[in-house]
Design an enzyme around this catalytic site. Sequence first.
Site, mmCIF file in Angstrom:
data_model
loop_
_atom_site.group_PDB
_atom_site.id
_atom_site.type_symbol
_atom_site.label_atom_id
_atom_site.label_comp_id
_atom_site.label_asym_id
_atom_site.label_seq_id
_atom_site.Cartn_x
_atom_site.Cartn_y
_atom_site.Cartn_z
ATOM 1 N N HIS A 206 0.804 -1.228 0.000
ATOM 2 C CA HIS A 206 0.000 0.000 0.000
ATOM 3 C C HIS A 206 0.831 1.270 0.000
ATOM 4 C CE1 HIS A 206 1.130 -0.298 4.248
ATOM 5 N NE2 HIS A 206 0.946 0.995 4.294
HETATM 6 C C1 UD1 Z 1 -1.096 5.934 6.018
HETATM 7 C C2 UD1 Z 1 0.326 6.331 6.431
HETATM 8 C C3 UD1 Z 1 1.276 5.168 6.159
HETATM 9 C C4 UD1 Z 1 0.784 3.907 6.836
HETATM 10 C C5 UD1 Z 1 -0.649 3.612 6.463
HETATM 11 C C6 UD1 Z 1 -1.141 2.464 7.282
HETATM 12 C C7 UD1 Z 1 0.893 8.714 6.135
HETATM 13 C C8 UD1 Z 1 1.656 9.671 5.347
HETATM 14 N N1 UD1 Z 1 0.808 7.469 5.634
HETATM 15 O O1 UD1 Z 1 -1.080 5.698 4.624
HETATM 16 O O2 UD1 Z 1 2.546 5.487 6.664
HETATM 17 O O3 UD1 Z 1 1.595 2.831 6.440
HETATM 18 O O4 UD1 Z 1 -1.472 4.766 6.740
HETATM 19 O O5 UD1 Z 1 -2.180 1.769 6.677
HETATM 20 O O6 UD1 Z 1 0.375 9.051 7.184
HETATM 21 N N2 UD1 Z 1 -8.673 5.414 2.724
HETATM 22 C C9 UD1 Z 1 -9.921 4.846 2.888
HETATM 23 N N3 UD1 Z 1 -10.337 4.546 4.156
HETATM 24 C C10 UD1 Z 1 -9.591 4.805 5.236
HETATM 25 C C11 UD1 Z 1 -8.329 5.385 5.062
HETATM 26 C C12 UD1 Z 1 -7.880 5.673 3.802
HETATM 27 O O7 UD1 Z 1 -10.635 4.590 1.930
HETATM 28 O O8 UD1 Z 1 -10.029 4.505 6.354
HETATM 29 C C13 UD1 Z 1 -8.166 5.675 1.358
HETATM 30 C C14 UD1 Z 1 -8.505 7.070 0.841
HETATM 31 O O9 UD1 Z 1 -8.741 6.970 -0.515
HETATM 32 C C15 UD1 Z 1 -7.214 7.833 1.075
HETATM 33 C C16 UD1 Z 1 -6.141 6.765 0.901
HETATM 34 O O10 UD1 Z 1 -6.740 5.571 1.374
HETATM 35 O O11 UD1 Z 1 -7.043 8.903 0.186
HETATM 36 C C17 UD1 Z 1 -4.859 7.044 1.643
HETATM 37 O O12 UD1 Z 1 -5.104 7.256 3.039
HETATM 38 P P1 UD1 Z 1 -4.030 8.058 3.937
HETATM 39 O O13 UD1 Z 1 -4.449 7.990 5.361
HETATM 40 O O14 UD1 Z 1 -3.768 9.392 3.361
HETATM 41 O O15 UD1 Z 1 -2.703 7.261 3.732
HETATM 42 P P2 UD1 Z 1 -2.403 5.704 3.784
HETATM 43 O O16 UD1 Z 1 -2.014 5.248 2.426
HETATM 44 O O17 UD1 Z 1 -3.512 5.002 4.473
HETATM 45 N N1 UDP Z 2 -3.109 -5.746 9.197
HETATM 46 C C1 UDP Z 2 -4.414 -6.151 9.485
HETATM 47 N N2 UDP Z 2 -5.234 -6.474 8.436
HETATM 48 C C2 UDP Z 2 -4.829 -6.422 7.149
HETATM 49 C C3 UDP Z 2 -3.498 -6.014 6.857
HETATM 50 C C4 UDP Z 2 -2.667 -5.669 7.909
HETATM 51 O O1 UDP Z 2 -4.812 -6.234 10.647
HETATM 52 O O2 UDP Z 2 -5.623 -6.738 6.252
HETATM 53 C C5 UDP Z 2 -2.224 -5.354 10.299
HETATM 54 C C6 UDP Z 2 -0.900 -6.084 10.371
HETATM 55 O O3 UDP Z 2 -1.025 -7.255 11.130
HETATM 56 C C7 UDP Z 2 0.029 -5.069 11.011
HETATM 57 C C8 UDP Z 2 -0.562 -3.728 10.613
HETATM 58 O O4 UDP Z 2 -1.864 -4.002 10.105
HETATM 59 O O5 UDP Z 2 0.006 -5.152 12.428
HETATM 60 C C9 UDP Z 2 0.284 -3.067 9.556
HETATM 61 O O6 UDP Z 2 -0.359 -1.917 9.119
HETATM 62 P P1 UDP Z 2 -0.101 -1.273 7.706
HETATM 63 O O7 UDP Z 2 0.536 -2.251 6.811
HETATM 64 O O8 UDP Z 2 -1.386 -0.635 7.292
HETATM 65 O O9 UDP Z 2 0.888 -0.069 8.051
HETATM 66 P P2 UDP Z 2 2.479 0.020 8.202
HETATM 67 O O10 UDP Z 2 2.921 -0.963 9.201
HETATM 68 O O11 UDP Z 2 3.068 -0.184 6.851
HETATM 69 O O12 UDP Z 2 2.671 1.439 8.638
#
Ligand code: UD1
Ligand code: UDP
Length: 365
Positions: A206
């Site tokens: 992601h």
């Molecule tokens: C964010 C964090 C990333 C982390 C990830 C965990 C930053 C810069 N990035 O990335 O470090 O690894 O969270 O998962 O803070 N969206 C939904 N539903 C949600 C949340 C997001 O549909 O509940 C979609 C939206 O289209 C949004 C996109 O995901 O624009 C990105 O969401 P955002 O919170 O900006 O960044 P992540 O890629 O989730």
């Molecule tokens: N995770 C989860 N469900 C999923 C994918 C990931 O519960 O479908 C959990 C995973 O076990 C880990 C955390 O989400 O603890 C990782 O989060 P993510 O990959 O969104 O963020 P990152 O660690 O890259 O910041």
Amino acid sequence: MRRIAIILGTRPEIIKMSPVIRECERLCLDYFILHTGQHYSYNMDKVFFEQLELPEAKYNLDVGSGSHAEQTAKLLVGIEKILMREEPDIALVEGDTNTVLAGALAAAKLHIKVGHVEAGLRSYDRRMPEEINRVLTDHCSDYLFAPTEKAREILLGEGIPDDKIFVTGNTIVDAVYQNLNIGEKRVNPLNDLELVPKGYFLVTAHRQENVDVKGRFKSILKGLELVSEDFGLPVIYPIHPRARKMKHHFGLKANGIEFIEPLDYLSFLQLEAKAKLVLTDSGGVQEETCVLKVPCVTLRDNTERPETLAVGSNVLAGTSPEKILECTNQMLQTLRKLDQNASLNWENPFGDGRAGKRIVDILMG
Ligand code: UD1
Ligand code: UDP
């Protein structure tokens, strides 16, 4: 007693902060949860509060999605208002998201002490928004909870005084230990997905730099197709909403890969623990696989979790399809050797599962 504001906003922060929250509850401390609402979909947010039995957040800012500047600005404004009203002694943040940076910055400017859980991680890649967030957060923190000695050394190297740094282990180990056995009894995702233990690959991807760039995302999907063809095994990809959106936007297709909705934590841990191998660009998943003794192939050119490379649980593949397949084969060969001689198996470098307790003890002085 010191009053703690626990600031969180995304899936990994809820999971990794859960051991700290549990400890605050156990000790009946004066604390409250400030949820920024950076993540808001049920399966990226509420499901974790329910499943990990966490108390509801006192505040939810409903900040939602947006460009970096827009989101960070909204976060700063919202967090500052609550901190001014609640006047906590400490603001605690975890990880490297925009929520973390905004929480640390808002608190520091109000002269509230900042605690950073998972301090000292560096990928040395400033194109990652997370790297900027990590560096800035560490440098305005008062308590730097480094998961490993390596992270501590990095912080010292950047001039952060030793007396601000505490090596605690990573709270992800606590979360794994607290939830693996519960999941074993409560959920059966292998049954639901018709999988057998060690008979499938699990994928998460992601990262902005991977899925927002058409060529890189396409290349990763091609690599996963190669793995699926070569092994003739299912490849399961619980797809993050960002990745789902971008896959649709770029019109990308992939044969042999089963895209499913993001999973709850207990189910994901079970799938992870029983996978043949995991391919990921997630930070938390690189750590969890290391703890679970499942080999990991990281779909990135660098990592801020070099401990996993050092112990041999993880390898960096980048995004070239051929390299993804080659690394998968290489890790499975290594695993065969480890299976033959269990004493060779890697050590978990992220601690003993008591990081949450250590962090709270330090904060309470
Ligand atoms: C964010 C964090 C990333 C982390 C990830 C965990 C930053 C810069 N990035 O990335 O470090 O690894 O969270 O998962 O803070 N969206 C939904 N539903 C949600 C949340 C997001 O549909 O509940 C979609 C939206 O289209 C949004 C996109 O995901 O624009 C990105 O969401 P955002 O919170 O900006 O960044 P992540 O890629 O989730
Ligand atoms: N995770 C989860 N469900 C999923 C994918 C990931 O519960 O479908 C959990 C995973 O076990 C880990 C955390 O989400 O603890 C990782 O989060 P993510 O990959 O969104 O963020 P990152 O660690 O890259 O910041």
